[in-house]
Write a protein that holds these residues in place. Structure first.
Motif, mmCIF file in Angstrom:
data_model
loop_
_atom_site.group_PDB
_atom_site.id
_atom_site.type_symbol
_atom_site.label_atom_id
_atom_site.label_comp_id
_atom_site.label_asym_id
_atom_site.label_seq_id
_atom_site.Cartn_x
_atom_site.Cartn_y
_atom_site.Cartn_z
ATOM 1 N N HIS A 31 0.813 -1.220 0.000
ATOM 2 C CA HIS A 31 0.000 0.000 0.000
ATOM 3 C C HIS A 31 0.846 1.270 0.000
ATOM 4 O O HIS A 31 0.351 2.341 0.363
ATOM 5 N N ASP A 32 2.091 1.150 -0.441
ATOM 6 C CA ASP A 32 2.897 2.352 -0.625
ATOM 7 C C ASP A 32 2.657 2.926 -2.011
ATOM 8 O O ASP A 32 2.145 2.247 -2.900
ATOM 9 N N HIS A 33 3.000 4.167 -2.215
ATOM 10 C CA HIS A 33 2.914 4.763 -3.533
ATOM 11 C C HIS A 33 4.174 4.422 -4.325
ATOM 12 O O HIS A 33 5.284 4.409 -3.788
ATOM 13 N N LEU A 68 -0.743 3.393 -6.226
ATOM 14 C CA LEU A 68 -0.198 2.386 -5.321
ATOM 15 C C LEU A 68 0.716 1.440 -6.095
ATOM 16 O O LEU A 68 0.423 1.056 -7.230
ATOM 17 N N TYR A 143 -1.103 0.871 4.493
ATOM 18 C CA TYR A 143 0.258 1.395 4.579
ATOM 19 C C TYR A 143 0.750 1.404 6.022
ATOM 20 O O TYR A 143 0.021 1.813 6.935
#
Length: 218
Positions: A31-33, A68, A143
């Motif tokens: 769930h990080d960019h 994401l 995240y």
């Protein structure tokens, strides 16, 4: 050893797997960019001309950092799979274990996963089998933020104090005298060059050392 938290990486560097030795589990940040110019969509290999990056093109790369990482789509309009396999053949075709592993990689490429995350996960599971790292792999459910003291905030499933190694490995580190691999992996014979090249993909170690590759991670 605590659980380890990493982002997904394309043909991860050797130091990625060295960090997993003795870990109870591997958590992947889902769930990080997305971030450009990282191991998420590229690896480093050793060629006759020196260290070369192999990048995977992604769709709408100009706005990719607003998406994401787990939702980034691979751009199959470019013939990158053929180019990567051709480059690997040129660079490693003469290594002891190239023929042993390359067909497995071709099979993964032929599955043509739509998402970069899924491609990286398939490669990761393959490499863990090759290196005899039977640790469970989990995906984060949201995240994982850092508390003020630098520790991860606990979640219902993620342990309260995993080793957070997200974005600690970078394609830029291989140019430094003490790159991550030099500290964590013993020097081994490489196919090209007189000086040891750190920071390379696990491909380099596997093609050279085969089933013995795992012993270089301890």
């Amino acid at each position: 050893m605590p659980d380890v938290l990493f982002e997904t990486q394309y043909h991860p560097p050797i130091a990625f797997f060295a960090a997993l030795v003795g870990a109870d589990a591997l958590w992947l940040e889902a769930h990080d960019h997305y971030r450009k110019q990282t191991y998420r969509n590229r690896c480093l290999i050793l060629t006759a001309q020196g260290v070369k990056p192999l990048p995977v093109p992604v769709i709408d790369g100009n706005r990719s950092e607003k998406v994401l990482s787990s939702l980034i789509e691979i751009d199959y309009r470019q013939n990158w799979r053929h180019q990567h396999l051709h480059t690997l053949q040129t660079a490693y075709g003469g290594t002891p274990y190239f023929e042993y592993y390359i067909e497995y990689l071709r099979d993964i490429y032929q599955q043509k996963p739509a998402l970069l995350f899924d491609l990286n996960l398939a490669l990761l599971r393959f490499y863990c089998r090759c290196l005899r790292l039977p640790l469970p792999i989990y995906l984060t459910t949201h995240y994982q933020s850092l508390a003020a003291g630098g520790e991860l905030l606990p979640t219902p499933r993620l342990p309260s104090s995993p080793l957070d190694l997200r974005d600690t490995l970078s394609p830029k580190h291989h140019v430094l005298p003490a790159g991550p691999d030099r500290a964590s992996v013993p020097v081994y014979g490489q196919h090209f060059g007189k000086d040891f090249a750190p920071g390379l993909s696990i491909l380099d170690l596997l093609f050279m050392q085969g089933p013995a590759a795992g012993s270089f991670l301890a």
